[in-house]
Design an enzyme around this catalytic site. Structure first.
Site, PDB file in Angstrom:
ATOM      1  N   ASP A 479      44.617  84.447 115.339  1.00  0.00           N
ATOM      2  CA  ASP A 479      44.929  85.872 115.224  1.00  0.00           C
ATOM      3  C   ASP A 479      44.487  86.627 116.486  1.00  0.00           C
ATOM      4  O   ASP A 479      43.706  86.106 117.309  1.00  0.00           O
ATOM      5  CB  ASP A 479      44.198  86.416 113.990  1.00  0.00           C
ATOM      6  CG  ASP A 479      44.887  87.610 113.352  1.00  0.00           C
ATOM      7  OD1 ASP A 479      45.742  88.213 114.007  1.00  0.00           O
ATOM      8  OD2 ASP A 479      44.538  87.941 112.202  1.00  0.00           O
ATOM      9  N   ASP A 549      52.833  91.488 109.358  1.00  0.00           N
ATOM     10  CA  ASP A 549      51.937  91.705 108.220  1.00  0.00           C
ATOM     11  C   ASP A 549      52.672  92.343 107.054  1.00  0.00           C
ATOM     12  O   ASP A 549      52.111  92.497 105.981  1.00  0.00           O
ATOM     13  CB  ASP A 549      50.766  92.604 108.635  1.00  0.00           C
ATOM     14  CG  ASP A 549      49.607  91.776 109.159  1.00  0.00           C
ATOM     15  OD1 ASP A 549      49.641  90.542 109.015  1.00  0.00           O
ATOM     16  OD2 ASP A 549      48.666  92.368 109.723  1.00  0.00           O
TER      17      ASP A 549
HETATM   18  C1  DGJ Z   1      45.925  90.236 110.707  1.00  0.00           C
HETATM   19  C2  DGJ Z   1      46.843  89.141 110.234  1.00  0.00           C
HETATM   20  O1  DGJ Z   1      48.151  89.424 110.587  1.00  0.00           O
HETATM   21  C3  DGJ Z   1      46.671  88.952 108.740  1.00  0.00           C
HETATM   22  O2  DGJ Z   1      47.578  88.018 108.274  1.00  0.00           O
HETATM   23  C4  DGJ Z   1      45.266  88.534 108.469  1.00  0.00           C
HETATM   24  O3  DGJ Z   1      45.016  87.284 109.032  1.00  0.00           O
HETATM   25  C5  DGJ Z   1      44.300  89.581 109.024  1.00  0.00           C
HETATM   26  N1  DGJ Z   1      44.570  89.887 110.392  1.00  0.00           N
HETATM   27  C6  DGJ Z   1      42.887  89.102 108.884  1.00  0.00           C
HETATM   28  O4  DGJ Z   1      41.999  89.949 109.471  1.00  0.00           O
END
Ligand code: DGJ
Length: 747
Positions: A479, A549
């Site tokens: 991430d 997301d």
């Molecule tokens: C952003 C990501 O896109 C999510 O899927 C998740 O992993 C969160 N961060 C976790 O902090």
């Protein structure tokens, strides 16, 4: 495929079955562009394409020759200020303050295959006969700077890749302040410009506008390629569509600051520039040092956007992505993020994993929150050591428990970041990117580490490698949750601060390279607050990326549709999440959530224990379906049939077709239901006209057989009545409905 050079006319012709690319040495020794488009016959002499027209009064001419001004000449790597006034491909600041240069052809070299780009992701060949490369050498005598323009033409598809290597053969150091990967001058401006823009949770929405006089551009100066824009644009003729017409796609294999720009001049020619964003960029090139630009990829097609996308998909799937997972069907996973966020215990995780296993899921992924003091997003980043209060036997213990269930185990990292409340930061407060004397802004309560420093990258590598070697880990989600501000590295001198953004990305690539080489069977998925760094650069290391997301099925139609213009279905991270959805609070039927996620890597982002028994049964069926068809869905030829960006966007449809055209899966999605609807048909694509197909619709066989030509010309009837559904009260009557059709050729 071939590259031909005519000594007499000093002209190069690169061609394969689909395209021709023709360029020449200009009267002043610079390189001129003559043609890029559909394949034409070879000739010794294409010099008539260099149209030398006098434009009296306004033109400054190169050498008192009225008919030769760089301003009116299409070039391969345009320079500014020596009769050309368009934005240039290159700018070099010299010790005397001048920024002019005069790059003159000195020779060239041709080779089979494609050389590697040092330290950078790039397309590659496995056999030398897959592509041919031309390197054209240019030199600026005054500074001694040599440019090598790399052109690779692939044997298959209308693909031409480009990059540039700068080498200082002079005695003085210079500052490169602009080094584009690609400059293409087109003879007219009769194009529409397509870009893929958005923000967090609405990435890669397609926007279309006419090219007009002046500059149109998309860019990122955020340190990551960004949610806001993607390093990919398309120029298409206004009449071109999915199936026909001229289109050129431009894609940059890079994950940092970029610029993609088209400039239409007073005489309606168009200059396309693509490369590292010149804003804030400079690179000090000492004597004898070299600088390599990222690679840009151009795909030309006269068969529309669909063919262009399928060409990108094949290239990026087979000759950009690498390693063990490149050609493998993607593992069906269950990620705990939307199921628990930070609120989990080991028992809870195992409970989620057990149910997932029960339903057929293959991999359980533990997302954010397992390390250091992290119980929310304010602490712990950088401390890649398991929190023993949560996971008494650490990651190794949990991974064994998951493996014992018969599933793989995956883990989340955010390697480039640290929270001020972390041991890493307390020990190395000087490891972050920040400008001396200035406030250091936080993003999601965290700082970006200075990945331009090898010792920082090395220390993160050691922490990650330790966990990967001690535990049974088969998947990593990488991430990156903030853009970069106050960009400055405390270990570089003042005249190298313009290098930090680029060096940061080189550090990211270096860490990816080390981890993927050391742990070749681990499947990496890139992520940046969803799709904030969904770009070809990362596909080289991580063959899949979390697309957004936003996991709402309806929102995903636009996101996945837009993403598919450049990126293969096997790379698009897509999960079924809970309803009401956590981002938009919409309630959508479970079948539609899965029907959208099938066109991607597929997985679940919820606690399956919380579904009813009937829903759990449905999930089992979905997983069976995906296991049966994922090879076709992820690696077949992808066709966009109906776009969520067209008209009212109410109906979208996609299909993938097998290589032998005997099998296809089609997803049909309708956002809002309307009463008393008209009859509807959907024209399919990519089938064999002569084959007869049997059709199942959501598992039910349709009566009769249908020829490929019938399905592609007459269309598939999608009216509810014809689907033998009850119009009211049943599935066929609801909002956010969708259907999956499977086509199989008879015999
Ligand atoms: C952003 C990501 O896109 C999510 O899927 C998740 O992993 C969160 N961060 C976790 O902090």
């Amino acid at each position: 495929m071939s590259i031909l050079f005519s000594e007499k006319t000093k002209t190069f012709h690169l061609y394969n079955e689909k395209i021709s690319y023709i360029m020449t040495v200009l009267p002043n020794g610079h390189m001129g562009q003559l043609y890029f488009g559909r394949r034409v016959h070879h000739k010794e002499d294409f010099s008539y394409l260099l149209e030398r027209v006098s434009h009296p009064m306004t033109a400054c001419v190169f050498d008192d020759d009225d008919s030769f001004s760089l301003e009116h000449t299409r070039q391969e790597y345009g320079v500014y200020g020596t009769t050309d006034f368009r934005h240039p491909a290159v700018e070099i600041l010299q010790e005397n303050g001048s920024r002019l240069s005069n790059f003159v052809y000195t020779g060239h070299e041709m080779m089979a295959g494609k050389p590697k780009l040092p330290g950078l992701p790039a397309t590659y060949t496995e056999q030398p006969e897959e592509a041919e490369t031309l390197v054209v050498r240019l030199k600026d005598e005054l500074t001694g700077i040599v440019l090598e323009l790399f052109y690779t033409i692939f044997a298959e598809g209308g693909i031409l890749t480009r990059s540039v290597r700068y080498t200082n053969e002079g005695n003085e150091s210079v500052q490169i302040t602009r080094a584009m990967s690609l400059c293409l001058d087109l003879p007219d401006h009769e194009y529409e410009w397509l870009q893929f823009s958005g923000a967090w949770a609405r990435e890669r929405h397609m926007k279309v506008r006419r090219l007009e006089s002046g500059i149109q551009a998309v860019d990122s100066i955020r340190g990551n390629s960004s949610h806001e824009q993607n390093p990919f644009i398309v120029l298409k003729r206004p009449t071109a569509d999915e199936e026909q017409g001229e289109v050129i796609g431009f894609s940059l294999i890079y994950s940092g600051n970029f610029l993609a720009q088209a400039q239409v001049d007073a005489f309606d020619t168009t200059r396309v520039l693509l490369g590292i964003h010149p804003f804030g960029f400079s690179w000090k090139l000492e004597a004898r040092a070299s600088f390599q630009t990222p690679e840009a990829v151009m795909v030309y097609s006269h068969e529309g956007l669909g063919d262009m996308s399928r060409t990108f998909h094949r290239l990026y799937q087979r000759r950009l992505a690498r390693g063990y997972w490149r050609d493998r069907e993607r593992t069906i996973l269950n990620n705990n993020w939307e199921a628990t966020y930070f609120d989990f215990t080991e028992d809870r995780l195992v409970e989620i994993a057990k149910k997932a296993k029960d339903c057929g899921v293959e991999l359980f992924v533990l997302d954010d929150g397992w390390f250091g003091a992290r119980r929310n997003d304010q602490a712990g980043l950088g401390d890649w050591i398991a929190n023993k209060k949560l996971l008494p036997e650490g990651i190794a213990g949990l991974s064994e428990k998951i493996e014992a269930l018969g599933m793989g185990f995956g883990l989340w990292f955010e390697p480039e970041m640290t929270n001020p409340d972390s041991d890493l930061y307390r020990t190395h407060p000087d490891w972050i990117l920040e400008t001396p004397g200035r406030h250091a802004s936080l993003g999601r309560h965290q700082h970006a580490l200075d990945f331009s420093r090898p010792e920082v990258v090395d220390s993160i590598y050691k922490m990650m490698a330790k966990i990967l070697s001690e535990a049974k880990i088969s998947y990593i989600k990488w991430d990156m949750n903030r853009s970069i501000t106050e960009c400055y590295s405390r270990v570089l001198p003042a005249d190298r601060q313009g290098e930090v953004f680029h060096r940061y990305i080189l550090g990211v690539y270096e860490l990816y390279e080390r981890l993927t080489s050391e742990f070749p069977q681990v499947l990496f998925e890139s992520c940046a607050s969803g799709g904030g760094r969904f770009d070809p650069g990362l596909l080289y290391y991580a063959p899949q990326g979390w697309a957004s997301d936003d996991s709402d099925a309806v929102e995903r139609l636009k996101i996945q549709h837009g993403t598919s213009f450049c990126y293969p279905i096997s790379s698009i991270g897509s999960h079924v999440s809970v309803s009401p959805n956590h981002q938009v609070y919409r309630e959508t039927p479970l079948h539609t959530r899965a029907n959208v996620a099938y066109f991607g890597t597929f997985g679940y982002e919820l606690d399956l224990n919380k579904l009813t028994e009937a829903e759990q049964e449905q999930v089992k069926e979905q997983i069976c379906f995906m296991k049966k068809y994922r090879k076709l869905l992820q690696f077949g030829s992808f066709y966009r049939l109906s776009s969520p960006f067209d008209g009212d966007g109410n109906v979208s449809a996609w299909m993938t077709v097998s290589e032998d055209r005997r099998e296809a899966v089609l997803g049909w999605y309708r956002i809002l239901s309307h009463a008393n609807r008209p009859c509807s048909r959907l024209r399919l694509s990519g089938l064999d006209e002569t084959l007869c197909y049997c059709i199942t619709e959501d598992g039910q066989e349709r009566e009769g057989v249908y020829y490929g030509d019938e399905l592609m010309n007459v269309g598939l009837v999608t009216t509810e009545g014809a689907a033998k559904e009850v119009a009211l009260g049943e599935k066929g009557g609801c909002d956010f409905d969708s259907r999956i059709f499977v086509l199989k050729a008879e015999g």
